[in-house]
Scaffold this motif. Structure first.
Motif, PDB file in Angstrom:
ATOM      1  N   PRO A  59       0.818  -1.221   0.000  1.00 16.16           N
ATOM      2  CA  PRO A  59       0.000   0.000   0.000  1.00 16.16           C
ATOM      3  C   PRO A  59       0.849   1.267   0.000  1.00 16.16           C
ATOM      4  CG  PRO A  59      -0.139  -1.143   2.118  1.00 16.16           C
ATOM      5  CD  PRO A  59       0.604  -2.043   1.191  1.00 16.16           C
ATOM      6  N   THR A  60       2.055   1.219   0.609  1.00 14.47           N
ATOM      7  CA  THR A  60       2.929   2.395   0.643  1.00 14.47           C
ATOM      8  C   THR A  60       3.225   2.874  -0.767  1.00 14.47           C
ATOM      9  OG1 THR A  60       3.908   1.801   2.742  1.00 14.47           O
ATOM     10  CG2 THR A  60       5.235   3.189   1.317  1.00 14.47           C
ATOM     11  N   HIS A  61       3.541   1.913  -1.620  1.00 12.40           N
ATOM     12  CA  HIS A  61       3.871   2.224  -3.006  1.00 12.40           C
ATOM     13  C   HIS A  61       2.696   2.918  -3.696  1.00 12.40           C
ATOM     14  CE1 HIS A  61       6.863   1.533  -6.021  1.00 12.40           C
ATOM     15  NE2 HIS A  61       5.945   1.148  -6.888  1.00 12.40           N
ATOM     16  N   ALA A  62       1.513   2.356  -3.474  1.00 13.58           N
ATOM     17  CA  ALA A  62       0.311   2.902  -4.118  1.00 13.58           C
ATOM     18  C   ALA A  62      -0.022   4.289  -3.569  1.00 13.58           C
ATOM     19  CB  ALA A  62      -0.853   1.942  -3.871  1.00 13.58           C
ATOM     20  N   ILE A  63       0.105   4.446  -2.255  1.00 17.96           N
ATOM     21  CA  ILE A  63      -0.220   5.749  -1.650  1.00 17.96           C
ATOM     22  C   ILE A  63       0.777   6.809  -2.122  1.00 17.96           C
ATOM     23  CG2 ILE A  63      -0.449   7.021   0.546  1.00 17.96           C
ATOM     24  CD1 ILE A  63      -1.233   4.300   1.845  1.00 17.96           C
ATOM     25  N   ASP A  64       2.049   6.415  -2.197  1.00 14.72           N
ATOM     26  CA  ASP A  64       3.070   7.372  -2.623  1.00 14.72           C
ATOM     27  C   ASP A  64       2.872   7.845  -4.057  1.00 14.72           C
ATOM     28  OD1 ASP A  64       4.449   7.844  -0.360  1.00 14.72           O
ATOM     29  OD2 ASP A  64       5.987   6.326  -0.685  1.00 14.72           O
ATOM     30  N   LYS A  65       2.259   6.990  -4.872  1.00 11.74           N
ATOM     31  CA  LYS A  65       1.996   7.401  -6.260  1.00 11.74           C
ATOM     32  C   LYS A  65       1.120   8.660  -6.276  1.00 11.74           C
ATOM     33  CE  LYS A  65       2.611   3.521  -9.331  1.00 11.74           C
ATOM     34  NZ  LYS A  65       1.968   2.502 -10.131  1.00 11.74           N
ATOM     35  N   HIS A  77       3.020  12.670  -6.050  1.00  7.22           N
ATOM     36  CA  HIS A  77       2.764  13.078  -7.437  1.00  7.22           C
ATOM     37  C   HIS A  77       3.197  14.537  -7.623  1.00  7.22           C
ATOM     38  CE1 HIS A  77       0.406  14.228 -11.000  1.00  7.22           C
ATOM     39  NE2 HIS A  77       0.464  12.935 -11.317  1.00  7.22           N
ATOM     40  N   PRO A  78       3.854  14.849  -8.756  1.00  7.85           N
ATOM     41  CA  PRO A  78       4.364  16.225  -8.936  1.00  7.85           C
ATOM     42  C   PRO A  78       3.284  17.302  -8.882  1.00  7.85           C
ATOM     43  CG  PRO A  78       4.783  14.853 -10.885  1.00  7.85           C
ATOM     44  CD  PRO A  78       4.277  13.952  -9.825  1.00  7.85           C
ATOM     45  N   VAL A  79       2.040  16.958  -9.107  1.00  8.15           N
ATOM     46  CA  VAL A  79       0.977  17.970  -9.002  1.00  8.15           C
ATOM     47  C   VAL A  79       0.082  17.671  -7.789  1.00  8.15           C
ATOM     48  CG1 VAL A  79      -1.002  19.043 -10.151  1.00  8.15           C
ATOM     49  CG2 VAL A  79       1.000  18.361 -11.493  1.00  8.15           C
ATOM     50  N   PHE A  80      -0.519  16.476  -7.799  1.00 11.63           N
ATOM     51  CA  PHE A  80      -1.468  16.134  -6.721  1.00 11.63           C
ATOM     52  C   PHE A  80      -0.784  16.110  -5.349  1.00 11.63           C
ATOM     53  CE2 PHE A  80      -3.430  13.785 -10.431  1.00 11.63           C
ATOM     54  CZ  PHE A  80      -4.336  14.786 -10.679  1.00 11.63           C
ATOM     55  N   GLY A  81       0.485  15.723  -5.360  1.00  8.54           N
ATOM     56  CA  GLY A  81       1.233  15.667  -4.096  1.00  8.54           C
ATOM     57  C   GLY A  81       1.225  17.014  -3.407  1.00  8.54           C
ATOM     58  N   GLY A  87       4.216   8.491   8.856  1.00 16.61           N
ATOM     59  CA  GLY A  87       5.284   8.403   7.851  1.00 16.61           C
ATOM     60  C   GLY A  87       5.142   9.472   6.788  1.00 16.61           C
ATOM     61  N   TYR A  88       4.183  10.389   6.960  1.00 17.93           N
ATOM     62  CA  TYR A  88       3.957  11.409   5.931  1.00 17.93           C
ATOM     63  C   TYR A  88       4.976  12.539   6.003  1.00 17.93           C
ATOM     64  CZ  TYR A  88       1.581  14.829   2.995  1.00 17.93           C
ATOM     65  OH  TYR A  88       1.295  15.733   2.009  1.00 17.93           O
ATOM     66  N   MET A  89       5.543  12.793   7.188  1.00 22.65           N
ATOM     67  CA  MET A  89       6.480  13.912   7.333  1.00 22.65           C
ATOM     68  C   MET A  89       7.672  13.769   6.381  1.00 22.65           C
ATOM     69  SD  MET A  89       6.787  16.769   8.806  1.00 22.65           S
ATOM     70  CE  MET A  89       6.225  17.127  10.437  1.00 22.65           C
ATOM     71  N   SER A  90       8.154  12.561   6.196  1.00 24.82           N
ATOM     72  CA  SER A  90       9.279  12.338   5.269  1.00 24.82           C
ATOM     73  C   SER A  90       8.879  12.729   3.850  1.00 24.82           C
ATOM     74  CB  SER A  90       9.693  10.876   5.286  1.00 24.82           C
ATOM     75  OG  SER A  90       9.967  10.480   6.592  1.00 24.82           O
ATOM     76  N   ARG A  91       7.608  12.503   3.521  1.00 25.39           N
ATOM     77  CA  ARG A  91       7.118  12.881   2.166  1.00 25.39           C
ATOM     78  C   ARG A  91       7.061  14.409   2.037  1.00 25.39           C
ATOM     79  NH1 ARG A  91       6.611   7.624   3.964  1.00 25.39           N
ATOM     80  NH2 ARG A  91       6.456   6.267   2.154  1.00 25.39           N
TER      81      ARG A  91
END
Lengths: 54, 700
Positions: free
Chosen positions: B263-269, B273-277, B359-363
């Motif tokens: 799920p981490t991989h999918a959530i990180d997508k 994301h360069p825009v949605f992120g 784990g979102y702070m690293s993102r």
């Protein structure tokens, strides 16, 4: 009148404590090896000699 | 006999702090390592008659420091005279990233410290499709391997039981490459340490803070003689260790195709994301600010009401006099000024802790770092910067999450430039006074000015960061090399402990400073020299015999403020503020608002005989204040005191000046230094003065 004198004495003590605390804090920080030194950020002062400028 | 010290060592995000919390429960304290702003977490664990001191070392990947936090780890583990030098090191590992933890374990063992190896988050082994051969791992590391899940407490008993066991002897895994033998021999003659690897570590370190400058220079000379650099030595070790590990990889663990269905991989997508992120991140930030504003509102109102009630109770129960005035206007006001921030601090740190735990702070760092790095800031700086739109106090505290010392300091120094909510009442009153209520191309001029002031705050923060980045030296180079942890559900115990640490730290440490300043300001405003202050009542009654009781009381209060020490200081600084377009009455407002910016409007209302309990949020009272301020004439110029030039000058002054004792107190607490606090206050006030001066001189 006596009551007022006691109040003034108490006020004097509290104010003195506040000023002493602030002065003490300032002195401790300004002369001691504080965590953040001029020119080397919040790093141990001993590291300043070898610090590299980014 | 001293209690044995058990140090928890591990990479970031391996659940080390969860393990620490589980071992120590609430029997822990968080402070700073002496002289530096690195969190020191220490607690106690009692087992039978024995008590252990548990030290949670900052997260690190190797014993070669790249940050101040990592420097602390090396200093403790390499210096046997250090007060925290452990009797046993517990190396905590993430099952998905065993190799990195193995290197850390090997370094600790080879430097001569007894260590055991713990594979934490054991539940993730199955989730990620990992197969770990624990027997082979134990054989390789020559130690018993413990399996724990810090969130559930699984495996903790076995781990605690091992605190008294002596780990078997360890034979070094790292063989020093022959090319470095001569340099190492020389270093060994200078530092006859108990293991060869410990001497190698000394030789490969950039600087060792616990040995003398002469010894550091001697090590540097050896490197120079043999044409070596610390980087070359560290690289050689890293390559050798990784090479051996890669050969053994199949023995240590076998990984199934774990990326499938991860799920981490999918959530990180989506989140990276360069825009949605960015859209999602700024959406989340917006939500956090709304929460800070709105959720804290009722609590702040309740605190405000409680302190109002306390003041009225003191007035009712105690005889009138200076002591009651000090208690109500100095002490209770000071304590109230501290407690009022608690809801905002709790809410902000609740979000920050959750972001860290999930784990979102690293993102966030990954997303924002590229934009903030040119200004000398870190990806994590976006949290303090943006949250200071609500209040600079919790914002400055949140800068503690930034690992790099310089970036943390720069962030703390520039954060108060952002437009906080306390500036809003002044902005609204001054804009209402000096900016016409008209529209240009359909856009309201007043709204545009307010927007401009917000932008000005952002520009000032970024430009100051850029300047400070050029001035302040860096002790450790900052790289953005980190591992994105897997997403996981938050451990609420960790979240709540973190919120508690931050809140209690603010109340106790910063609170003492705020309270002291509040008392000093009270003295300045409540006492004055000479007959005018002491006989204010008689003088005003004689001058205005026809005034009503209420009007008379307002006139007396105003007269007393004018002739208090604060008033005299206001008059004394008039020559300084005159070039900015202010008179001495405004000078009083400037000094009083050192306590907090919003005090300016209230002080001016008192000085202009409108009473000392004006509520600017109430429309009718706001209109009264505005009308009185409009009619005020500056005796120096003969013009309205609040004209376009002086109004813009005041707006700019408040946009830049550090007029907030709570922020000053929290900066002192977080930097641990009055020096940086005063530099910041001086710089901000200097910039404010310059901007206000230029604006007034150009516009008058």
């Amino acid at each position: 009148m006596e009551n007022l004198t006691i109040q003034y004495v108490l006020v004097g003590i509290i104010v003195l404590l506040a000023i002493t605390y602030l002065v003490k804090q300032g002195k401790k920080s300004l002369k001691g090896n504080s965590s953040c030194g001029k020119g080397c950020g919040c790093a141990p002062l001993t590291n300043c000699n070898t610090s590299q400028k980014k | 006999m001293n209690n044995p010290i058990i140090a928890l060592l591990g990479n970031p995000n391996v659940g080390k702090t969860s393990l620490f919390n589980r071992l120590t429960n609430l029997n822990q304290k968080v402070g700073n390592y002496p002289g530096i702003t690195v969190d020191k977490r220490e607690g106690k664990l009692t087992k039978g008659a024995k008590t252990y001191r548990i030290v949670d070392l900052p997260g690190t990947y190797t014993l070669y420091p790249n940050s101040l936090d990592e420097q602390v780890v090396f200093n403790i583990l390499a210096d046997s005279n250090h007060t925290d030098y452990p009797n046993l090191v517990v190396v905590v590992a993430d099952p998905a990233q065993l190799n990195r933890s193995i290197i850390l374990y090997q370094q600790a063992r080879e430097i001569g410290i007894p260590a055991i190896f713990v594979v934490n988050m054991i539940d993730e082994v199955e989730k990620k499709g990992l197969v770990i051969d624990f027997d082979k791992l134990a054989k390789k590391l020559n130690t018993k391997i413990f399996q724990t899940n810090a969130r559930t407490g699984e495996g903790l008993e076995q781990l605690i039981a091992a605190f008294d066991e002596k780990p078997p002897l360890y034979i070094g895994d790292f063989a020093v490459p022959t090319a470095f033998n001569k340099a190492l021999e020389e270093a060994k003659s200078l530092f006859p340490l108990h293991t060869e690897y410990a001497t190698w570590q000394f030789l490969a370190q950039e600087h060792i803070s616990f040995i003398s400058a002469e010894k550091n220079n001697a090590l540097a000379r050896i490197r120079e003689t043999h044409k070596l650099t610390t980087q070359a030595l560290q690289k050689a070790e890293s390559l050798a260790r990784n090479k051996r590990l890669s050969m053994d990889d199949s023995i240590v663990r076998t990984q199934a195709d774990s990326s499938k269905g991860d799920p981490t991989h999918a959530i990180d997508k989506i989140l990276l994301h360069p825009v949605f992120g960015y859209v999602l991140f700024f959406g989340l930030l917006f939500f956090i600010f709304q929460a800070i504003y709105t959720w804290s509102g009722p609590f702040m109102d309740a605190i405000d009401e409680f302190f109002g009630y306390l003041v009225s109770e003191i007035h009712t129960r105690l005889p009138e006099g200076p002591l009651v005035n000090l208690l109500t206007d100095g002490v209770v006001a000071g304590i109230g000024g501290i407690v009022i921030f608690i809801p905002q601090i709790v809410i902000l740190f609740l979000f920050i802790s959750l972001m860290e735990e999930i784990g979102y702070m690293s993102r966030v760092v990954f997303l924002m770092d590229r934009w903030l790095r040119p200004f000398g800031l870190n990806g994590k700086s976006v949290i303090p910067l943006m949250s200071s739109v609500a209040c600079a106090v919790p914002a400055v505290m949140s800068a503690r999450n930034i690992e790099n010392a310089k970036e943390r300091l720069v962030t703390m120094l520039v954060t108060p430039f952002m437009t906080c909510s306390a500036r809003l009442p002044i902005y609204i009153v001054l804009i209402g006074l000096v900016i016409p209520d008209t529209t240009v191309w359909g856009i309201g001029l007043q709204g545009m000015t307010l927007f401009g002031l917000y932008i000005l705050g952002i520009v000032a923060a970024l430009c100051s960061a850029w300047i400070l980045n050029k001035i302040i030296k860096n002790t450790h180079k900052s790289f953005l090399i980190f591992e994105l942890p897997t997403y996981k559900l938050p451990d609420w115990k960790n979240v709540l402990l973190n919120v508690w640490d931050k809140t209690s730290g603010f109340v106790i440490d910063a609170g003492k400073i705020i309270l002291s300043i509040s008392i000093v300001l009270w003295v300045l405003g409540s006492f004055g020299p000479g007959e005018k202050f002491n006989n204010a009542e008689e003088l005003i009654k004689a001058e205005y015999p026809t005034l009503s009781e209420e009007e008379l009381s307002k006139e007396i209060t105003s007269y007393k403020v004018e002739h208090s020490y604060l008033g005299y200081i206001g008059m004394a600084i008039e020559p300084v503020v005159k070039p900015l377009g202010y008179d001495w009455k405004m000078g009083i407002g400037l000094i009083a608002s050192f306590a907090a910016r919003e005090v300016f409007v209230g002080t001016m209302a008192t000085v202009y005989s409108l009473g000392d309990d004006v509520d600017i949020e109430e429309e009718s009272q706001k209109a009264t204040v505005l009308s009185r301020m409009r009619s005020e004439i500056n005796k120096n110029t003969g013009l309205p005191a609040y004209n376009f030039a002086s109004g813009i000058s005041l707006l700019l002054f408040y946009a830049f000046a550090m007029q907030c004792m709570s922020t000053i107190a929290i900066v002192k607490k977080e930097t641990g230094s009055w020096k940086w606090t005063l530099i910041q206050t001086g710089f901000m006030t200097g910039l404010a003065y310059f901007a206000a001066f230029v604006a007034y001189q150009l516009l008058k």
